[in-house]
Design an enzyme around this catalytic site. Sequence first.
Site, mmCIF file in Angstrom:
data_model
loop_
_atom_site.group_PDB
_atom_site.id
_atom_site.type_symbol
_atom_site.label_atom_id
_atom_site.label_comp_id
_atom_site.label_asym_id
_atom_site.label_seq_id
_atom_site.Cartn_x
_atom_site.Cartn_y
_atom_site.Cartn_z
ATOM 1 N N CYS A 73 49.667 -30.650 -0.589
ATOM 2 C CA CYS A 73 48.823 -30.891 -1.766
ATOM 3 C C CYS A 73 47.915 -32.107 -1.597
ATOM 4 C CB CYS A 73 49.693 -31.044 -3.007
ATOM 5 S SG CYS A 73 51.076 -32.187 -2.821
ATOM 6 N N HIS A 126 47.912 -35.638 -8.819
ATOM 7 C CA HIS A 126 47.941 -36.682 -7.798
ATOM 8 C C HIS A 126 46.616 -37.452 -7.793
ATOM 9 C CE1 HIS A 126 51.630 -35.108 -6.421
ATOM 10 N NE2 HIS A 126 51.292 -34.600 -5.267
#
Length: 337
Positions: A128, A240
């Site tokens: 990711c 994130h």
Amino acid sequence: MKVAIVGASGAVGQEFFKVLEERNFPMDELVLFGSRRSAGKQYTFKEKQLTVQLLQHNDDFKGVDIAFVSAGGDTSKEFADTITKYGAVMIDNSSAFRMDKDVPLVVPEVNPQDALSRPRGIIANPNCTTILMVVALKAIEELSHIRKVHVATYQAASGAGAAAMDELYIQHRQLLAGDVPVVEKFAYQLAFNLIPQIDVFTDNGYTKEEMKMFNETQKIMHSDIKVSSTCVRVPALRAHSESIWVETERPITEEEARAAFDKAEGIVLQDNPQENEYPMPLFVSGKDSVYVGRIRKDLADEHGLAFWVVGDQIKKGAALNAVQIAEWLIKNGDIKV
């Protein structure tokens, strides 16, 4: 078009439902697979009740065109041959095959053509943090070759799964009530804390997560680019953030970078410091795009540029990227609808 989701009960598996419905993915049938713990669970998709089947070594994948797999590396390795046996394209979200030479590692905004060469029938979804970063790096690479990247990541609880997100909620409630918090999914309490370790440490002092960013970026971008990272778990829920410094072959101005990000595929430019406008995980959660802001020259390097990136880990960092790979294959005639 018959589509399978393997690992349907996990955080990413659940996100696949949302993404496939939001994007009106062209399919006639959706089938679900999971572990013994998940088998028998029912989920609603487009007003239809679907039951999770037990993942087994049999002929259940006969007729499946695309299998989105997010059940962990061990499961992916064990069942890859079963899933691809009858020609299904396996788009795998684990780290099991990412660095295998005969498995393409794909981010559609960066290297979609790589998906066409898949001798084992497998396409790997990158880590990711790597996905979010390379979408942004692609815009700069088109201006001037990137030699080096230094990056500090601020990674949400979602990266460790649905149970980790639940634990973060629980810890906050326990601490506010004056209780001792439960600590199971992380090495330490995450609520009101930062943990400068994601995955295990390797011999060079970097964690596996940090080495993924080094190795995967080179493979995706077909580049000698060097990435040095520090990956930190923070008490955000599902988006994130990354603070990135790049060194390019020629100096890139802020104006050039801003224009490149503004026109780049998959990026939303949010860079208005005078009005305190910049990407934040609270507001990027649930969004499709990678958000970029805080663009500025690196004061320590005349060839350097610094910027800030935020993206939803479960969505663009996992499920959405996999679905976009499948969409690209369909659009380019590699998978027939």
